[in-house]
Design an enzyme around this catalytic site. Sequence first.
Site, short mmCIF file in Angstrom:
data_model
loop_
_atom_site.label_atom_id
_atom_site.label_comp_id
_atom_site.label_asym_id
_atom_site.label_seq_id
_atom_site.Cartn_x
_atom_site.Cartn_y
_atom_site.Cartn_z
CD GLU A 93 -6.22 -35.24 13.73
OE1 GLU A 93 -6.68 -34.54 14.65
OE2 GLU A 93 -5.53 -34.78 12.82
CB CYS A 335 2.04 -31.25 21.47
SG CYS A 335 2.41 -32.75 22.34
#
Length: 343
Positions: A93, A335
């Site tokens: 990703e 994150c």
Amino acid sequence: MIPLLAHTPETLHAALHAEGPGVPLAACRRAFHDLVGKGLPGTETRDGLSKASIRALEASCTWALPEIETTVVDDFDKSVRYLFRLADGERVEAVRIPLLKPGRFSVCLSSQVGCAMGCVFCATGRLGLSRNLATEEIIGCFLRVRADCPGRVSGAVFMGQGEPFHNYDAVLQAAEILCHPNGGAIAAENITISTVGVVPSIHRYAEERRRFRLIISLHSAIQSRRDQLVAVSRKWPLPSLAEAIRAYANVAPGRVTVAYTLVSGVNTGADEAEALAALLGDLPLRINLIDVNDTTGEFAQAPDAERRRFMDLLQPLRVPIVRRYSVGAAQNSACGMLASVTP
Ligand code: SF4
């Protein structure tokens, strides 16, 4: 075959010469500028490249880009997560992040498929490591995101899947391509590499005097607690990590940034602030605080009051303390959430 996207003009020139008759440096510069700087596909339509150079490039080089399998837009913060399918079927990703300045974007890039570092609060860590990304795959992801971007990409962060310093050569070469004036044209200080503490690579980075922004994800300055949060901490314990941070601080252009992913009730107490002061309190630090984004529900974000109290506890260090916001939490883009999941 030479992967063209793995090279700056200078390294491409050297690689082509090592393989055969070579291509003039000016032609390598031109091809690099067209492919990486402007994002033009192929070499067929190159103005300013001799037919001989085009033939030599086509005979010796490849420049395939990874396919975009899915894009996931976070309607709240307008971040976009791109899920790529690589040539061998692996998936990875990148995340496009809007910056405060209108029309400016940063791209969060992956360095590996999965990760071996074992941070317990991280979905990528739970995948384990599948393999390193090659430089051309990292740049390929970047070019795909940039081509889809409605504004200018002026920043890049290596905070996606993987530990960048566990794939040092490929990541640093990608960073050089990103900051090359004829390539990504991103200022070196706007390229950030984040490491959880691969000690030999921090020493190497310091010795090489690289100019990208480095963030060391500390998460805890107490060995037993760090061992619980970051499995690889047992391999490179805090004294050796602190030594590496000191070596880097000696050559760093500014303050040394250490990051804490805050987990409620775990690493937000007075003992943590005192341990950090004892470990690195003499260095010119900057402290980044990030909310944990745990996909299992096991690790809770610190409420505002707890985070503010921790910031107060850090005040005796007299260093800048910055709360960092992570975008894309609603779409598994933030994150600690990247695990190649589809919506
Ligand atoms: S936080 Fe970073 S270093 Fe830790 S497991 Fe996740 S991807 Fe790897």
